[in-house]
Design a protein around this motif. Structure first.
Motif, short mmCIF file in Angstrom:
data_model
loop_
_atom_site.label_atom_id
_atom_site.label_comp_id
_atom_site.label_asym_id
_atom_site.label_seq_id
_atom_site.Cartn_x
_atom_site.Cartn_y
_atom_site.Cartn_z
N ALA A 11 2.67 46.47 66.42
CA ALA A 11 3.96 47.30 66.47
C ALA A 11 4.06 47.65 68.23
O ALA A 11 3.26 47.33 69.01
N GLN A 12 5.41 47.48 68.11
CA GLN A 12 5.97 48.53 69.52
C GLN A 12 6.43 49.24 69.49
O GLN A 12 6.77 50.03 68.59
N VAL A 13 6.78 49.94 70.70
CA VAL A 13 6.68 51.29 71.12
C VAL A 13 7.14 51.33 72.64
O VAL A 13 7.06 50.87 73.36
N THR A 14 7.33 52.67 72.14
CA THR A 14 8.46 53.24 73.63
C THR A 14 7.02 53.79 75.13
O THR A 14 5.84 54.59 73.85
N THR A 15 6.71 53.78 76.05
CA THR A 15 6.15 54.59 77.01
C THR A 15 6.59 54.86 78.15
O THR A 15 7.71 54.08 78.56
N LEU A 16 6.43 55.91 78.10
CA LEU A 16 7.15 56.64 79.03
C LEU A 16 5.88 56.38 80.65
O LEU A 16 5.49 57.57 80.11
N CYS A 17 5.88 56.98 82.02
CA CYS A 17 4.88 56.98 82.48
C CYS A 17 4.74 57.98 83.33
O CYS A 17 5.42 58.39 84.09
N PRO A 18 3.50 58.61 82.86
CA PRO A 18 3.41 59.72 83.26
C PRO A 18 3.27 60.54 84.73
O PRO A 18 3.54 61.64 85.41
N CYS A 19 2.74 58.84 85.83
CA CYS A 19 2.95 59.06 87.56
C CYS A 19 4.18 59.33 87.17
O CYS A 19 4.67 60.06 89.02
N SER A 20 5.12 58.38 87.15
CA SER A 20 6.71 58.29 87.52
C SER A 20 7.17 59.72 87.38
O SER A 20 7.49 59.98 87.92
N LYS A 21 7.01 60.65 86.22
CA LYS A 21 7.80 61.64 85.75
C LYS A 21 6.63 62.94 86.29
O LYS A 21 8.25 63.71 87.15
N GLU A 22 5.73 62.42 86.87
CA GLU A 22 4.79 63.88 88.14
C GLU A 22 6.21 63.54 89.35
O GLU A 22 6.02 64.92 89.87
N ILE A 23 5.55 62.60 90.03
CA ILE A 23 6.32 62.62 91.81
C ILE A 23 7.53 62.07 91.71
O ILE A 23 8.10 62.10 92.76
N SER A 24 8.87 61.72 90.95
CA SER A 24 10.21 61.44 90.64
C SER A 24 10.73 62.32 91.21
O SER A 24 11.14 63.55 89.98
N GLU A 25 11.95 62.37 91.71
CA GLU A 25 13.29 63.79 91.64
C GLU A 25 14.07 63.41 90.40
O GLU A 25 14.21 64.43 89.55
N TYR A 26 14.23 62.29 90.25
CA TYR A 26 14.84 61.63 89.20
C TYR A 26 14.86 61.27 87.82
O TYR A 26 15.17 60.27 87.39
N GLY A 27 13.74 61.50 86.98
CA GLY A 27 13.61 60.69 85.34
C GLY A 27 11.95 60.23 85.80
O GLY A 27 11.42 60.88 87.33
N ALA A 28 11.39 59.09 85.18
CA ALA A 28 10.69 58.13 85.16
C ALA A 28 10.85 56.98 84.14
O ALA A 28 11.94 56.57 83.45
N HIS A 29 9.99 56.37 84.67
CA HIS A 29 10.16 54.57 84.55
C HIS A 29 9.48 54.82 83.24
O HIS A 29 8.52 55.72 82.60
N ASN A 30 10.39 54.09 82.18
CA ASN A 30 9.50 53.49 81.07
C ASN A 30 9.92 52.42 80.12
O ASN A 30 9.97 51.54 81.38
N GLN A 31 8.65 51.90 79.45
CA GLN A 31 8.35 50.65 79.25
C GLN A 31 8.31 50.76 77.41
O GLN A 31 8.32 51.09 77.52
N ARG A 32 8.14 49.02 77.19
CA ARG A 32 8.12 49.09 76.14
C ARG A 32 6.61 48.31 76.14
O ARG A 32 6.25 47.17 76.47
N GLY A 33 5.82 49.16 74.93
CA GLY A 33 4.14 48.77 74.83
C GLY A 33 4.29 48.10 73.65
O GLY A 33 5.08 48.33 72.88
N THR A 34 3.39 47.46 73.55
CA THR A 34 2.82 47.07 72.28
C THR A 34 0.98 47.46 71.91
O THR A 34 0.38 47.28 72.88
N VAL A 35 1.37 47.80 70.68
CA VAL A 35 -0.18 47.64 70.31
C VAL A 35 -1.06 47.31 69.18
O VAL A 35 0.18 46.89 68.03
#
Length: 298
Positions: free
Chosen positions: A174-198
């Motif tokens: 199945a497919q899900v949404t994932t959001l990058c913890p590293c991007s959230k930690e270092i970015s001023e304006y949110g974080a990048h996310n992607q579609r993941g396949t599990v």
């Protein structure tokens, strides 16, 4: 106006020839059975059969639509000893069609019955059935409650041996949404996310009560351990809810894989498992990937 010779002459022009004299038997009982030739053919074959067989199947689900027909891809095979040249593969398709005509829903129990029948029909000590199919489920958006259909891919792998019984694996992709913890930690304006396949594959304990709808349980384990689930319909309030949920639950592929593995380990019907997660990275050309396997000790 175009003009052509008669159809028979046209066929002859393109290579057709008249039938030759028929000298070989036409009745089955008079025909030589090559597959039953017995001599030393060097090796036992663990599996011999047919694959990529597409057939309609009936699926039951505890989520809507609760009754559905979908198209499944089958592989059916049996054991072949070294002294026997081949198997009668037509019997495999005959058994599959009988399964279709029975109207039984496709699940572990009905596949166990089919696999044992294959071994018996082919006069072999073991047989296997693998099948995969898209399973559809209705999902409502989290705020506006708008409905739509999504699908996951379900796989069953059932092996029967007359002495050892059954070995059963069930899988869900199945497919899900994932959001990058590293991007959230270092970015001023949110974080990048992607579609993941599990993708998960589990081996079942034989003597344990199985869930009423294993595929639904496996999908819930996948979606609940990601940053957020996917939805077929999202209005603006839904999009706000989903993106905020993802931001509150950042996950690397490593995180998703380990969290799913932990929940699978807790299931008393799961004997062993394999988990794979692949993210289509939104800031890279490559994908991120993680895999975990575990077998419970008896």
């Amino acid at each position: 106006m175009l003009s052509f010779p008669p159809k028979k002459e046209r066929h002859q022009q393109f290579g057709s020839v008249p039938p030759s004299a028929r000298t070989k038997p036409c009745q089955k009982e008079d025909m030589m059975d090559i597959q039953q030739t017995e001599q030393d053919f060097y090796f036992d074959l663990e599996q011999v059969g047919i694959c990529r067989v597409s057939y309609p199947v009936h699926i039951l689900s505890k989520t809507a639509p609760q009754h559905q027909t979908t198209s499944a891809a089958f592989a059916l095979s049996t054991y072949l000893p070294a002294h026997q040249k081949g198997i009668h593969m037509s019997r495999l398709t005959e058994q599959l069609h009988s399964f279709y005509e029975s109207g039984k829903p496709l699940d572990v129990n009905s596949l166990k019955e089919l696999t044992a029948q294959l071994a018996n029909q082919m006069n072999q000590p073991s047989a296997s059935v693998q099948v995969s199919f898209p399973w559809y489920m209705e999902k409502k958006s989290p705020v506006s409650r708008k409905s739509g259909l999504m699908h996951a891919t379900v796989q069953y792998d059932v092996h029967f041996h007359e002495e050892n019984g059954w070995l059963c694996h069930v899988g869900c992709t199945a497919q899900v949404t994932t959001l990058c913890p590293c991007s959230k930690e270092i970015s001023e304006y949110g974080a990048h996310n992607q579609r993941g396949t599990v993708s998960i594959q589990v081996e079942l304990f034989e003597q344990v009560q199985l869930p009423d709808d294993m595929k639904a349980d496996l999908l819930q384990i996948i979606e609940s351990n990601a940053s957020a689930p996917l939805y077929p319909v999202l209005k603006r309030p839904d999009e706000k809810k989903v993106t905020e949920e993802a931001y509150e639950n950042p996950r690397f592929v490593e995180d998703v894989t380990r969290l799913i593995a932990a929940e699978l380990y807790e299931q008393n019907w799961v004997k062993g498992f394999q988990v794979e997660c692949r993210n289509e990275e939104s800031i890279h050309q490559h994908d991120a990937y993680a895999k975990c396997s575990y077998q419970k000790k008896l």
